[in-house]
Design a protein around this motif. Structure first.
Motif, short mmCIF file in Angstrom:
data_model
loop_
_atom_site.label_atom_id
_atom_site.label_comp_id
_atom_site.label_asym_id
_atom_site.label_seq_id
_atom_site.Cartn_x
_atom_site.Cartn_y
_atom_site.Cartn_z
N HIS A 184 0.81 -1.23 0.00
CA HIS A 184 0.00 0.00 0.00
C HIS A 184 0.84 1.27 0.00
N HIS A 185 2.15 1.12 0.13
CA HIS A 185 3.03 2.28 0.12
C HIS A 185 4.28 2.06 -0.72
N PRO A 186 4.11 1.80 -2.01
CA PRO A 186 5.29 1.53 -2.84
C PRO A 186 6.11 2.78 -3.18
N VAL A 187 5.51 3.95 -3.09
CA VAL A 187 6.25 5.16 -3.47
C VAL A 187 6.94 5.79 -2.27
N GLY A 188 6.21 5.84 -1.14
CA GLY A 188 6.82 6.47 0.02
C GLY A 188 5.91 6.32 1.22
N SER A 189 6.52 6.05 2.38
CA SER A 189 5.71 5.81 3.57
C SER A 189 5.14 7.12 4.11
N GLY A 190 5.66 8.26 3.66
CA GLY A 190 5.16 9.55 4.14
C GLY A 190 3.97 10.04 3.34
N LEU A 191 3.63 9.36 2.24
CA LEU A 191 2.48 9.76 1.42
C LEU A 191 1.27 8.90 1.75
N TYR A 192 0.08 9.41 1.46
CA TYR A 192 -1.13 8.61 1.66
C TYR A 192 -1.23 7.51 0.62
N TYR A 193 -1.88 6.42 1.01
CA TYR A 193 -2.20 5.36 0.04
C TYR A 193 -2.95 5.94 -1.15
N GLU A 194 -3.87 6.82 -0.88
CA GLU A 194 -4.70 7.40 -1.93
C GLU A 194 -3.86 8.12 -3.00
N ASP A 195 -2.68 8.53 -2.63
CA ASP A 195 -1.81 9.23 -3.58
C ASP A 195 -0.84 8.30 -4.30
N GLN A 196 -0.99 6.99 -4.10
CA GLN A 196 -0.10 6.05 -4.80
C GLN A 196 -0.85 4.78 -5.18
N LYS A 197 -2.11 4.96 -5.54
CA LYS A 197 -2.94 3.79 -5.85
C LYS A 197 -2.52 3.04 -7.12
N PRO A 198 -2.21 3.73 -8.21
CA PRO A 198 -1.81 2.95 -9.41
C PRO A 198 -0.51 2.18 -9.16
#
Lengths: 235, 235
Positions: free
Chosen positions: B112-126
């Motif tokens: 659920h956090h492939p881009v960054g743990s500081g970002l929301y899941y909703e901002d890295q859904k694809p």
């Protein structure tokens, strides 16, 4: 005691954190998979010839003992190579630091492989760019800043205080690798970690390390390892 | 000896692997950050009140000792809670297994956090969808298959052989968490890991664990922790 290190040939990778400790201490070891037939021996050990198969390289064989996971290998080797204290509290503290190095290394690896380690970088470039942007903005400074504060609290000149340990060798490798992979980003970032840079310089001058770095045993950084220079990611 | 565990309240997260060991053993401990003022104490310790600040929760305080990193905490607690052997080789082998659990947990977190743990899941859904596809295709089976083979080689009924260890408790938690997060994928996948499922069932029946799971101390799985149920990721 002769040590046998098993790791993929051709890259520094995670194995390098172990190599640096063995080389600094002038320990006698075989880098098994770089010899003829060595890769097959490595795969056979992982594939279950042994009762305690490691999940992945690197692993170390010492007599009948097989130890996988970089931090566990260094925990074992540390006191034996005089690169760690012998008391439980001191050993655990170093180990904790090394486990944080491990976490950092995984996050560094993911700059070029944010989707999956089994896919090519070329197949995950947009994701890599987005991941790395966040990594360089947030994570590098968080980890390096942490180690810098640990160094400050220790009284120096090394991360655990007066004596050099395997964690200092790992900090050397982190800085070398980050400089290779992200030369532009590191140029700005290094001003905030002058203490760690001094540790790096001190380690580079140690005779075992110096001899090693000048030898053919030190594999050059390349785009198969953990630290890769992809200019498009060095934002 | 009374233990103090420091971890974010409201989630099982990484702290749960430590809680399960303490609870199984019936150890006396405080879950500090779940009490009034506890979060401030946790942050103060990380922020440098202590000479050896941990990088992140969970960490354990035992007298003056502060131990961070789940696998290091369990390495320390294991023999003391009778959840690990006392000989060096046995301790190292268990630790190596637990470090592989740690790697797996990080890869689970990244679904659920492939881009960054500081970002929301909703901002890295694809990115999360693409990462998880690869994770469910390749990684889950690689890790669980490895632990299943370790169990087979051990002779059972536990991963290190005849006696239960903290690694078995972690395997319980992994299976519980994966069932929660990926019910569809796990339904198919579990047929290949019948040995691990039997370990999970045996652990669930242990009196300390059973009491704990039925108590309010066991936080329910939720979408703030490591294991999150996002149906769009359960492919």
């Amino acid at each position: 005691m002769r040590y046998e290190l098993f790791y993929w040939p051709g890259i520094q990778g995670r194995g390098e954190f172990v190599r640096l400790a063995l080389e600094d201490a002038g320990a006698s070891y075989d880098d098994v998979a770089r010899r003829k037939g060595g890769i097959n021996r490595m795969l056979a050990t992982m594939g279950g010839r042994d009762k305690h198969p490691p999940f992945a390289p690197p692993f170390l064989k010492v007599g009948k003992l097989v130890i996988g996971q970089v931090a566990a290998i260094l925990f074992y080797l540390g006191p034996r190579l005089k690169l760690a204290p012998r008391d439980e509290a001191g050993k655990l503290w170093l180990h904790q630091l090394q486990l944080t190095v491990t976490d950092f290394v995984k996050e560094i690896h993911d700059t070029h492989h944010p989707v999956g380690s089994g896919l090519y970088y070329e197949d995950q470039k947009p994701e890599a760019r987005r991941y790395t942007e966040n990594f360089l903005d947030e994570r590098v400074q968080k980890y390096l800043g942490y180690f810098e504060s640990v160094l400050r609290k220790s009284g120096g000149p090394y991360l655990a205080g007066r004596k050099v340990t395997y964690v200092d060798l790992s900090v050397f490798q982190l800085i070398e690798g980050l400089r290779y992979a992200f030369p532009r980003a590191m140029k700005d970032g290094e001003t905030k970690i002058s203490g760690l840079v001094a540790v790096r310089d001190r380690v580079a001058e140690r005779s075992g390390v110096k001899t090693y770095l000048a030898s053919p045993r030190r594999i050059a950084f390349n785009e198969m390892g953990i630290f890769r220079r992809y200019p498009e990611l060095d934002l």
